[in-house]
Write a protein that holds these residues in place. Structure first.
Motif, PDB file in Angstrom:
ATOM      1  N   ASN A  91       5.098   8.943  -1.344  1.00 30.66           N
ATOM      2  CA  ASN A  91       4.058   9.603  -0.606  1.00 30.66           C
ATOM      3  C   ASN A  91       2.723   8.618  -0.415  1.00 30.66           C
ATOM      4  O   ASN A  91       2.313   8.595   0.762  1.00 30.66           O
ATOM      5  CB  ASN A  91       3.039  10.780  -1.632  1.00 30.66           C
ATOM      6  N   MET A  92       2.884   7.531  -1.187  1.00 30.34           N
ATOM      7  CA  MET A  92       1.836   6.486  -0.643  1.00 30.34           C
ATOM      8  C   MET A  92       2.340   5.556   0.317  1.00 30.34           C
ATOM      9  O   MET A  92       1.665   5.190   1.420  1.00 30.34           O
ATOM     10  CB  MET A  92       1.942   5.374  -2.052  1.00 30.34           C
ATOM     11  N   ILE A  93       3.772   5.351   0.618  1.00 27.81           N
ATOM     12  CA  ILE A  93       4.327   4.860   1.624  1.00 27.81           C
ATOM     13  C   ILE A  93       4.317   5.521   2.912  1.00 27.81           C
ATOM     14  O   ILE A  93       3.935   4.972   3.917  1.00 27.81           O
ATOM     15  CB  ILE A  93       5.930   4.429   1.554  1.00 27.81           C
ATOM     16  N   GLU A  94       4.417   6.898   2.874  1.00 28.35           N
ATOM     17  CA  GLU A  94       4.317   7.703   3.978  1.00 28.35           C
ATOM     18  C   GLU A  94       2.885   7.724   4.439  1.00 28.35           C
ATOM     19  O   GLU A  94       2.519   7.516   5.664  1.00 28.35           O
ATOM     20  CB  GLU A  94       4.596   9.261   3.640  1.00 28.35           C
ATOM     21  N   ASN A  95       1.885   7.803   3.574  1.00 23.85           N
ATOM     22  CA  ASN A  95       0.407   7.738   4.171  1.00 23.85           C
ATOM     23  C   ASN A  95      -0.014   6.277   4.504  1.00 23.85           C
ATOM     24  O   ASN A  95      -0.693   6.268   5.409  1.00 23.85           O
ATOM     25  CB  ASN A  95      -0.606   8.363   3.013  1.00 23.85           C
ATOM     26  N   LEU A  96       0.491   5.484   4.197  1.00 23.23           N
ATOM     27  CA  LEU A  96       0.429   4.030   4.438  1.00 23.23           C
ATOM     28  C   LEU A  96       0.857   3.796   5.774  1.00 23.23           C
ATOM     29  O   LEU A  96       0.211   2.968   6.705  1.00 23.23           O
ATOM     30  CB  LEU A  96       1.230   3.070   3.410  1.00 23.23           C
ATOM     31  N   ALA A 146       0.323  -3.374 -10.942  1.00 20.22           N
ATOM     32  CA  ALA A 146      -0.802  -4.306 -10.908  1.00 20.22           C
ATOM     33  C   ALA A 146      -0.709  -4.964  -9.593  1.00 20.22           C
ATOM     34  O   ALA A 146      -1.540  -5.347  -8.858  1.00 20.22           O
ATOM     35  CB  ALA A 146      -1.052  -5.352 -12.231  1.00 20.22           C
ATOM     36  N   LYS A 147       0.647  -5.275  -9.301  1.00 20.68           N
ATOM     37  CA  LYS A 147       0.874  -6.248  -8.053  1.00 20.68           C
ATOM     38  C   LYS A 147       0.856  -5.124  -6.899  1.00 20.68           C
ATOM     39  O   LYS A 147       0.212  -5.673  -5.675  1.00 20.68           O
ATOM     40  CB  LYS A 147       2.489  -6.331  -8.035  1.00 20.68           C
ATOM     41  N   VAL A 148       1.091  -3.884  -7.171  1.00 19.67           N
ATOM     42  CA  VAL A 148       0.809  -2.826  -5.961  1.00 19.67           C
ATOM     43  C   VAL A 148      -0.787  -2.937  -5.549  1.00 19.67           C
ATOM     44  O   VAL A 148      -1.231  -2.985  -4.464  1.00 19.67           O
ATOM     45  CB  VAL A 148       1.134  -1.571  -6.075  1.00 19.67           C
ATOM     46  N   ALA A 149      -1.574  -2.956  -6.584  1.00 21.65           N
ATOM     47  CA  ALA A 149      -3.120  -2.861  -6.622  1.00 21.65           C
ATOM     48  C   ALA A 149      -3.541  -3.983  -5.833  1.00 21.65           C
ATOM     49  O   ALA A 149      -4.434  -3.882  -4.815  1.00 21.65           O
ATOM     50  CB  ALA A 149      -3.774  -2.692  -7.973  1.00 21.65           C
ATOM     51  N   ASP A 150      -2.985  -5.307  -6.095  1.00 26.49           N
ATOM     52  CA  ASP A 150      -3.444  -6.672  -5.749  1.00 26.49           C
ATOM     53  C   ASP A 150      -2.836  -6.504  -4.037  1.00 26.49           C
ATOM     54  O   ASP A 150      -3.857  -7.217  -3.337  1.00 26.49           O
ATOM     55  CB  ASP A 150      -2.484  -7.775  -6.377  1.00 26.49           C
ATOM     56  N   LEU A 151      -1.803  -6.025  -3.788  1.00 25.93           N
ATOM     57  CA  LEU A 151      -1.253  -6.099  -2.553  1.00 25.93           C
ATOM     58  C   LEU A 151      -2.057  -4.818  -1.497  1.00 25.93           C
ATOM     59  O   LEU A 151      -1.976  -4.979  -0.279  1.00 25.93           O
ATOM     60  CB  LEU A 151       0.142  -6.048  -2.435  1.00 25.93           C
ATOM     61  N   PHE A 155       3.655  -4.946   5.217  1.00 24.18           N
ATOM     62  CA  PHE A 155       5.005  -5.176   4.623  1.00 24.18           C
ATOM     63  C   PHE A 155       5.110  -5.288   3.254  1.00 24.18           C
ATOM     64  O   PHE A 155       6.014  -4.882   2.515  1.00 24.18           O
ATOM     65  CB  PHE A 155       5.875  -6.016   5.563  1.00 24.18           C
ATOM     66  N   LYS A 156       3.951  -6.189   2.833  1.00 21.09           N
ATOM     67  CA  LYS A 156       4.105  -6.484   1.425  1.00 21.09           C
ATOM     68  C   LYS A 156       3.780  -5.689   0.462  1.00 21.09           C
ATOM     69  O   LYS A 156       4.357  -5.336  -0.546  1.00 21.09           O
ATOM     70  CB  LYS A 156       3.259  -7.762   1.262  1.00 21.09           C
ATOM     71  N   PHE A 157       2.816  -4.789   1.079  1.00 18.24           N
ATOM     72  CA  PHE A 157       2.422  -3.527   0.273  1.00 18.24           C
ATOM     73  C   PHE A 157       3.491  -2.613   0.071  1.00 18.24           C
ATOM     74  O   PHE A 157       3.837  -1.937  -0.911  1.00 18.24           O
ATOM     75  CB  PHE A 157       1.220  -3.086   0.974  1.00 18.24           C
ATOM     76  N   ILE A 158       4.137  -2.345   1.132  1.00 17.36           N
ATOM     77  CA  ILE A 158       5.474  -1.288   1.220  1.00 17.36           C
ATOM     78  C   ILE A 158       6.432  -1.850   0.214  1.00 17.36           C
ATOM     79  O   ILE A 158       6.864  -1.233  -0.585  1.00 17.36           O
ATOM     80  CB  ILE A 158       5.711  -1.124   2.479  1.00 17.36           C
ATOM     81  N   ASP A 159       6.735  -3.287   0.373  1.00 14.50           N
ATOM     82  CA  ASP A 159       7.664  -3.710  -0.671  1.00 14.50           C
ATOM     83  C   ASP A 159       7.455  -3.794  -2.108  1.00 14.50           C
ATOM     84  O   ASP A 159       8.201  -3.303  -2.958  1.00 14.50           O
ATOM     85  CB  ASP A 159       7.970  -5.305  -0.334  1.00 14.50           C
ATOM     86  N   SER A 160       6.125  -3.793  -2.430  1.00 13.46           N
ATOM     87  CA  SER A 160       5.768  -3.729  -3.793  1.00 13.46           C
ATOM     88  C   SER A 160       5.929  -2.142  -4.133  1.00 13.46           C
ATOM     89  O   SER A 160       6.383  -1.871  -5.577  1.00 13.46           O
ATOM     90  CB  SER A 160       4.048  -3.974  -4.067  1.00 13.46           C
TER      91      SER A 160
END
Length: 199
Positions: free
Chosen positions: A57-62, A116-121, A157-162
């Protein structure tokens, strides 16, 4: 005491008693095995699978945010641009809600590190999108396009990868739960058949 000297009735009672005890053991083993299997299934259905749904859902809305940002750059009608901006706010809200659920429910050390990585990115993507929107509002469309196709896309792209890495972790945990459930069933069946054969 020699069993050969037992009366027939005593022998039958002892035999039935042994059978009843064996059947009780079989039932107990079966119940324990089913309970363990139920726990594994509950873990998969009630915990691990929902996490993959929330992450997706996060990726879809991103992607909705990225698409609406692009649309704002292409549109000239102010009302249409306003609607795309409202869509971005709704999608961001959905991302935040799903992230909050994941942050609350993920407890493994590896999972916490990924969260934590998702939050940072996420931060540079949100900040970059804000700059694009501001450029659109100020009429600096070319600056907005340059940002969207450069820094913001890289951040996306980095956010989605995480998030994808987090999904893969949950899929691995679901697979492990499935394998454990299968092994528990095999062990329970072996024990039931063993005691059943004795009975």
């Amino acid at each position: 005491m020699n069993i050969a000297h037992w009366k027939v009735g005593t022998r039958l009672a002892a035999g039935f008693g042994i059978v009843i005890v064996a059947l009780a053991i079989v039932g107990g083993v079966g119940a324990v095995g089913m309970r363990a299997l139920s726990d594994e299934l509950r873990l998969m259905v009630g915990d691990r699978f929902p996490k993959t749904v929330q992450a997706n859902n996060m990726i879809e809305n991103l992607n909705v945010v990225a698409r609406s940002s692009r649309n704002m750059l292409l549109l000239t009608d102010k009302e249409a641009i306003r609607k795309e901006a409202a869509t971005i706010l709704e999608a961001r809200k959905a991302v935040s809600e799903n992230f909050a659920l994941l942050e609350k429910s993920i407890t493994t050390p590896e999972g916490r590190a990924m969260i934590a990585k998702v939050a940072d990115l996420r931060r540079p993507f949100v900040a970059g999108t804000d700059v694009v929107i501001k450029a659109i509002e100020e009429g600096r469309r070319d600056d907005g396009i340059k940002l969207l196709l450069g820094e913001v896309r890289d951040a996306q792209f980095k956010f989605i990868d995480s998030i994808t890495a987090l999904i893969q972790l949950q899929e691995q945990l679901m697979l492990a739960s499935g394998q454990e459930a299968e092994a528990r069933v095999d062990r329970s069946l072996t024990q039931i058949l063993g005691f059943g054969g004795f009975a």
